[in-house]
Design an enzyme around this catalytic site. Structure first.
Site, PDB file in Angstrom:
ATOM      1  N   VAL A 174      25.105  30.263  37.438  1.00  0.00           N
ATOM      2  CA  VAL A 174      25.473  29.615  36.174  1.00  0.00           C
ATOM      3  C   VAL A 174      25.388  30.610  35.017  1.00  0.00           C
ATOM      4  CG1 VAL A 174      24.620  27.396  37.020  1.00  0.00           C
ATOM      5  CG2 VAL A 174      23.108  28.856  35.675  1.00  0.00           C
ATOM      6  N   ARG A 175      26.083  30.244  33.936  1.00  0.00           N
ATOM      7  CA  ARG A 175      26.069  31.088  32.738  1.00  0.00           C
ATOM      8  C   ARG A 175      25.063  30.600  31.702  1.00  0.00           C
ATOM      9  NH1 ARG A 175      31.658  32.129  29.595  1.00  0.00           N
ATOM     10  NH2 ARG A 175      31.399  29.871  29.212  1.00  0.00           N
TER      11      ARG A 175
ATOM     12  N   CYS B 237      33.978  28.739  42.158  1.00  0.00           N
ATOM     13  CA  CYS B 237      34.604  27.714  41.315  1.00  0.00           C
ATOM     14  C   CYS B 237      34.752  28.156  39.868  1.00  0.00           C
ATOM     15  CB  CYS B 237      33.783  26.424  41.353  1.00  0.00           C
ATOM     16  SG  CYS B 237      33.527  25.723  42.993  1.00  0.00           S
ATOM     17  N   ALA B 238      34.000  29.169  39.457  1.00  0.00           N
ATOM     18  CA  ALA B 238      34.037  29.598  38.064  1.00  0.00           C
ATOM     19  C   ALA B 238      35.398  30.192  37.728  1.00  0.00           C
ATOM     20  CB  ALA B 238      32.941  30.636  37.813  1.00  0.00           C
TER      21      ALA B 238
ATOM     22  N   TYR C 271      47.555  30.877  33.207  1.00  0.00           N
ATOM     23  CA  TYR C 271      46.503  30.436  34.128  1.00  0.00           C
ATOM     24  C   TYR C 271      46.984  30.536  35.571  1.00  0.00           C
ATOM     25  CZ  TYR C 271      43.305  27.201  36.507  1.00  0.00           C
ATOM     26  OH  TYR C 271      42.419  26.626  37.377  1.00  0.00           O
TER      27      TYR C 271
END
Length: 320
Positions: free
Chosen positions: A35-36, A70-71, A142
C-alpha cells in the site's frame, strides 16, 4: 510450486482490497498488502509500503510466491495536461516493469496483472464481442499504457521465466464501487428522471466477487500461466436493463424516459458531452469462452445477486 505468500499491490483500492479479503477468508494463501498510505488491513495481514511513482519504494518480495498487481494510475476525467500519456506510462508501464523485474529477481513464480478491457478497444459492433486473443486496439492514454505494460510483462517473462497472467476486466462494480456506477445508484435512489428508458445497447460488466474469484483461480491453476483472460458476469445488459434491475435491488421505482439513442447523442453533442452519450448508448461485450475453456471458470455470482449486495452496502434508501 507456488509459494504460500501472495503480494497484492493496490491493496487500499477497490479490487486490491477485495483480493486481500478473499485470501484472508479462504486461508489457503497468506496475503501481503502493498500500500501507499493508511489501510484498514493493518493488523489483519502483513502490510508493506509500495509506491508506483517512486522507484525507491519497492516492497520486499522475499518469500513471495505470487504477485497480484492491481495498483495503477486510473482514468482522470477531463484531464487537461498535454502529457497525459506520459503520466500513464510512468506509472502503469515503468512502475509495473520495475515491480515485475524485482519480482523475477526475488524468485517470484507468478505475476498476475489486472489490466483493462480498454486494451481491446472502446466499443464492439452489434452482435460481436471482444475476445482475449484479438489484436489490441486501445484508444485512450489509459488503455494504451495498459497494453504497453502487458507487452513489457511478456518480455520480462521471456527473459526470466517468471509466469505472467493477464486479466482484462470491463467495468467492475459491487460494494465499495465509486464513479459513474455509484452516481447511477444515487440518481435512482433520489427518483431523478433519467432519459435512458429506450437504450438497446449491450455492455458486459463484472461484479467484484466474480473478478476476485477469477484472480484467486489464477493464483494456482497450472494452465493459467502465459495466458490473457477476459472476465465478465456472463450476462450482457443494456443501459435500460441495468437501471431497472439496479432499481429493483435498491427497492425503488425507476423513472426512465424513453428517449431514443439518436436524441441522447444529439443532446450530448450540443453540450459537448458526446463521450457521456457513448458510454450510456454504446455497446461493449466480452467473450469469456477462453477463460472457461482453459480454467473451467464461470461466474460465481449472478448480476442480480451482485446488485443486491451493492444495494445492501448502500444502506436504506433515502426518504422521499
Amino acid at each position: 510450486m507456488i509459494g504460500s505468500h501472495v503480494l497484492v499491490t493496490g491493496a487500499t483500492g477497490f479490487v486490491g482490497e477485495a483480493v486481500v479479503f478473499r485470501l484472508l477468508r479462504d486461508k489457503v494463501f497468506n496475503p501481503v498488502a502493498a500500500v501507499r498510505g493508511e489501510t484498514r488491513l493493518s493488523g489483519l495481514c502483513r502490510v508493506v509500503p509500495f509506491d508506483m511513482d517512486d522507484q525507491l519504494v519497492l516492497p520486499s518480495l522475499s518469500g513471495i510466491g505470487v504477485v497480484v498487481h492491481c495498483a495503477a494510475r486510473v482514468h482522470v476525467m477531463n484531464e487537461a495536461a498535454q502529457d497525459s500519456l506520459d503520466k500513464f506510462r510512468k506509472i502503469n508501464v515503468e512502475g509495473t516493469v520495475r515491480l515485475a523485474r524485482s519480482a523475477a529477481e526475488s524468485g517470484v513464480n507468478r505475476f498476475i496483472f489486472v489490466s483493462s478491457i480498454k486494451v481491446n478497444g472502446e466499443a464492439t459492433l452489434p452482435g460481436l464481442s471482444f475476445k482475449a486473443d484479438d489484436v489490441p486496439a486501445p484508444i485512450d492514454p489509459y488503455g494504451i499504457s495498459k497494453r504497453e505494460a502487458e507487452d513489457a510483462l511478456r518480455q520480462v517473462s521471456l527473459e526470466t521465466g517468471m509466469e505472467v497472467i493477464i486479466i482484462r476486466p470491463p467495468l467492475v462494480y459491487g460494494p465499495g464501487v465509486r464513479a459513474n456506477f455509484l452516481s447511477m445508484m444515487r440518481w435512482l435512489e433520489r427518483g431523478v428522471p433519467l432519459p435512458l428508458g429506450a437504450i438497446n445497447n449491450r455492455r458486459s460488466l463484472v461484479a467484484i466477487g466474480n473478478l476476485v474469484d477469477l484472480i484467486n483461480v489464477c493464483i494456482s491453476h497450472p494452465e493459467a500461466a502465459g495466458n490473457t483472460f477476459l472476465v465478465s458476469d456472463g450476462e450482457d445488459l443494456s443501459t435500460s436493463q441495468l437501471l431497472r434491475r439496479m432499481a429493483d435491488a435498491l427497492g425503488v421505482k425507476p423513472r426512465l424516459l424513453a428517449i431514443p439513442s439518436w436524441g441522447l447523442n444529439l443532446g450530448a453533442s450540443l453540450i459537448g458531452r458526446r463521450d457521456l452519450a457513448w458510454r450510456l448508448c454504446g455497446s461493449l461485450q466480452v467473450d469469456i469462452s477462453k477463460t472457461h475453456d482453459i480454467l473451467g471458470w464461470l461466474p460465481v455470482i449472478s448480476v442480480d445477486e451482485a446488485l443486491r449486495h451493492t444495494a445492501e452496502w448502500r444502506g436504506p434508501k433515502p426518504h422521499s
